[in-house]
Motif scaffolding. Structure first.
Motif, PDB file in Angstrom:
ATOM      1  N   ASN A   1      16.858  34.469 -18.834  1.00  0.00           N
ATOM      2  CA  ASN A   1      16.172  35.805 -19.104  1.00  0.00           C
ATOM      3  C   ASN A   1      17.086  36.690 -18.762  1.00  0.00           C
ATOM      4  O   ASN A   1      17.626  36.806 -17.737  1.00  0.00           O
ATOM      5  CB  ASN A   1      14.870  35.611 -18.351  1.00  0.00           C
ATOM      6  CG  ASN A   1      14.022  34.621 -18.956  1.00  0.00           C
ATOM      7  OD1 ASN A   1      13.779  34.449 -19.962  1.00  0.00           O
ATOM      8  ND2 ASN A   1      13.350  33.890 -18.403  1.00  0.00           N
TER       9      ASN A   1
ATOM     10  N   THR B   1       8.276  38.132 -20.796  1.00  0.00           N
ATOM     11  CA  THR B   1       8.723  39.305 -21.035  1.00  0.00           C
ATOM     12  C   THR B   1      10.022  39.675 -20.160  1.00  0.00           C
ATOM     13  O   THR B   1      10.390  38.858 -19.277  1.00  0.00           O
ATOM     14  CB  THR B   1       7.568  40.241 -20.510  1.00  0.00           C
ATOM     15  OG1 THR B   1       7.592  40.186 -18.961  1.00  0.00           O
ATOM     16  CG2 THR B   1       6.407  39.958 -21.046  1.00  0.00           C
ATOM     17  N   CYS B   2      10.690  40.631 -20.489  1.00  0.00           N
ATOM     18  CA  CYS B   2      11.869  41.108 -19.735  1.00  0.00           C
ATOM     19  C   CYS B   2      11.122  41.580 -18.203  1.00  0.00           C
ATOM     20  O   CYS B   2      12.207  41.838 -17.568  1.00  0.00           O
ATOM     21  CB  CYS B   2      12.377  42.276 -20.531  1.00  0.00           C
ATOM     22  SG  CYS B   2      13.482  41.567 -21.863  1.00  0.00           S
ATOM     23  N   ASP B   3      10.113  41.592 -18.168  1.00  0.00           N
ATOM     24  CA  ASP B   3       9.764  42.176 -16.572  1.00  0.00           C
ATOM     25  C   ASP B   3       9.516  40.822 -15.753  1.00  0.00           C
ATOM     26  O   ASP B   3       8.837  40.835 -14.808  1.00  0.00           O
ATOM     27  CB  ASP B   3       8.239  42.765 -16.769  1.00  0.00           C
ATOM     28  CG  ASP B   3       8.521  44.212 -17.159  1.00  0.00           C
ATOM     29  OD1 ASP B   3       9.657  44.687 -16.919  1.00  0.00           O
ATOM     30  OD2 ASP B   3       7.798  44.769 -17.644  1.00  0.00           O
TER      31      ASP B   3
ATOM     32  N   ASP C   1      16.649  49.731 -18.617  1.00  0.00           N
ATOM     33  CA  ASP C   1      16.247  50.928 -18.079  1.00  0.00           C
ATOM     34  C   ASP C   1      15.737  51.957 -19.037  1.00  0.00           C
ATOM     35  O   ASP C   1      14.853  52.685 -19.005  1.00  0.00           O
ATOM     36  CB  ASP C   1      16.930  51.665 -17.108  1.00  0.00           C
ATOM     37  CG  ASP C   1      17.168  50.790 -16.071  1.00  0.00           C
ATOM     38  OD1 ASP C   1      16.130  50.039 -15.427  1.00  0.00           O
ATOM     39  OD2 ASP C   1      18.236  50.777 -15.247  1.00  0.00           O
TER      40      ASP C   1
ATOM     41  N   PRO D   1       8.210  47.476 -24.105  1.00  0.00           N
ATOM     42  CA  PRO D   1       8.283  46.259 -23.401  1.00  0.00           C
ATOM     43  C   PRO D   1       8.965  45.109 -24.292  1.00  0.00           C
ATOM     44  O   PRO D   1       8.612  44.886 -25.500  1.00  0.00           O
ATOM     45  CB  PRO D   1       6.876  45.921 -22.909  1.00  0.00           C
ATOM     46  CG  PRO D   1       5.914  46.683 -23.819  1.00  0.00           C
ATOM     47  CD  PRO D   1       6.618  47.774 -24.318  1.00  0.00           C
TER      48      PRO D   1
ATOM     49  N   THR E   1      11.996  32.820 -12.085  1.00  0.00           N
ATOM     50  CA  THR E   1      12.771  33.739 -13.344  1.00  0.00           C
ATOM     51  C   THR E   1      12.411  33.403 -14.604  1.00  0.00           C
ATOM     52  O   THR E   1      12.685  33.963 -15.718  1.00  0.00           O
ATOM     53  CB  THR E   1      14.151  33.379 -13.145  1.00  0.00           C
ATOM     54  OG1 THR E   1      14.676  32.249 -13.356  1.00  0.00           O
ATOM     55  CG2 THR E   1      14.894  33.789 -11.772  1.00  0.00           C
TER      56      THR E   1
ATOM     57  N   HIS F   1      11.862  51.832 -23.576  1.00  0.00           N
ATOM     58  CA  HIS F   1      10.288  52.203 -23.016  1.00  0.00           C
ATOM     59  C   HIS F   1       9.223  51.176 -23.693  1.00  0.00           C
ATOM     60  O   HIS F   1       8.326  51.112 -23.140  1.00  0.00           O
ATOM     61  CB  HIS F   1      10.119  53.448 -23.341  1.00  0.00           C
ATOM     62  CG  HIS F   1      11.127  54.457 -22.760  1.00  0.00           C
ATOM     63  ND1 HIS F   1      11.163  54.672 -21.515  1.00  0.00           N
ATOM     64  CD2 HIS F   1      11.772  55.472 -23.254  1.00  0.00           C
ATOM     65  CE1 HIS F   1      11.664  55.644 -21.351  1.00  0.00           C
ATOM     66  NE2 HIS F   1      12.732  56.075 -22.128  1.00  0.00           N
TER      67      HIS F   1
ATOM     68  N   THR G   1       7.490  38.371 -16.495  1.00  0.00           N
ATOM     69  CA  THR G   1       5.788  37.983 -16.583  1.00  0.00           C
ATOM     70  C   THR G   1       5.697  37.157 -17.756  1.00  0.00           C
ATOM     71  O   THR G   1       6.379  36.999 -18.753  1.00  0.00           O
ATOM     72  CB  THR G   1       5.081  39.102 -16.438  1.00  0.00           C
ATOM     73  OG1 THR G   1       5.322  39.893 -17.681  1.00  0.00           O
ATOM     74  CG2 THR G   1       5.214  39.976 -15.294  1.00  0.00           C
TER      75      THR G   1
ATOM     76  N   ALA H   1      16.570  41.181 -17.796  1.00  0.00           N
ATOM     77  CA  ALA H   1      15.588  42.155 -17.475  1.00  0.00           C
ATOM     78  C   ALA H   1      15.242  43.326 -18.388  1.00  0.00           C
ATOM     79  O   ALA H   1      16.184  43.476 -19.440  1.00  0.00           O
ATOM     80  CB  ALA H   1      16.275  42.896 -15.912  1.00  0.00           C
ATOM     81  N   GLN H   2      14.312  43.969 -18.198  1.00  0.00           N
ATOM     82  CA  GLN H   2      13.864  45.141 -19.265  1.00  0.00           C
ATOM     83  C   GLN H   2      14.821  46.022 -19.174  1.00  0.00           C
ATOM     84  O   GLN H   2      15.042  46.557 -18.108  1.00  0.00           O
ATOM     85  CB  GLN H   2      12.574  45.496 -18.883  1.00  0.00           C
ATOM     86  CG  GLN H   2      11.879  46.779 -19.837  1.00  0.00           C
ATOM     87  CD  GLN H   2      11.648  46.408 -21.295  1.00  0.00           C
ATOM     88  OE1 GLN H   2      11.168  45.121 -21.401  1.00  0.00           O
ATOM     89  NE2 GLN H   2      11.547  47.166 -22.019  1.00  0.00           N
TER      90      GLN H   2
ATOM     91  N   ASN I   1      10.617  41.046 -24.942  1.00  0.00           N
ATOM     92  CA  ASN I   1      10.264  39.833 -24.531  1.00  0.00           C
ATOM     93  C   ASN I   1      11.712  38.952 -24.638  1.00  0.00           C
ATOM     94  O   ASN I   1      12.602  39.186 -25.495  1.00  0.00           O
ATOM     95  CB  ASN I   1       9.414  38.901 -25.604  1.00  0.00           C
ATOM     96  CG  ASN I   1       7.890  39.592 -25.330  1.00  0.00           C
ATOM     97  OD1 ASN I   1       7.599  39.929 -24.465  1.00  0.00           O
ATOM     98  ND2 ASN I   1       7.303  39.708 -26.813  1.00  0.00           N
TER      99      ASN I   1
END
Length: 146
Positions: A108, A136-138, A113, A118, A91, A116, A140, A110-111, A120
């Motif tokens: 962290n 990132t919020c994805d 919804d 991206p 995570t 649009h 990664t 999540a991105q 961090n």
């Protein structure tokens, strides 16, 4: 032993003194920590600062410059040594143990919804390895040369 580049870079901060720690005011709950050796961590996601195991401030607390709960707690980390660093390799949540009194926990997010662009969660800059890492919020990690 974990060999992720971001984890290896984080471990370079172990034993570093925190020279600067600020949040609050116009920056809101964004937390910036700078250590000796020109290393830094920028935190945009949810965080907590603990003192002897009790939460003294979170990213959701009052952010008035200099006198707000966030600003006061962040400043308390200055001059202290990062003793241990733990990174959740799934995570990318981060846990810093600072002296024997303080902890900084970064969780962290999540991105969103409806977002649009991206976003961090946090950024790490380690001068010794000449790298910058963005979590990132994805969930990664983006790595760049500095």
């Amino acid at each position: 032993m974990n060999t992720l580049p971001i984890n290896n870079a984080l471990q370079k901060l172990q034993g570093n003194r925190i020279n600067y720690s600020r949040a609050g005011g116009g920056a809101g709950s964004i937390l910036l920590i700078e250590t000796e050796g020109n290393n830094s961590i920028w935190i945009w996601c949810y965080w907590e600062i603990l003192h002897f195991g009790s939460i003294i401030a979170t990213a959701d607390d009052e952010t008035t410059a200099n006198i707000g709960k966030v600003a006061i707690a962040a400043k308390q980390l200055e001059g202290r040594i990062i003793n241990r660093i733990e990174l959740n390799t799934h995570t990318y949540d981060l846990h810093l143990y600072i002296d024997s009194e303080y902890e900084l926990i970064v969780n962290n997010e999540a991105q969103p919804d409806d977002e649009h662009y991206p976003l961090n969660n946090w950024e790490l800059i380690v001068s010794e390895v000449k790298k910058r890492y963005f979590v990132t919020c994805d969930l990664t990690v983006i790595q760049e040369n500095t």
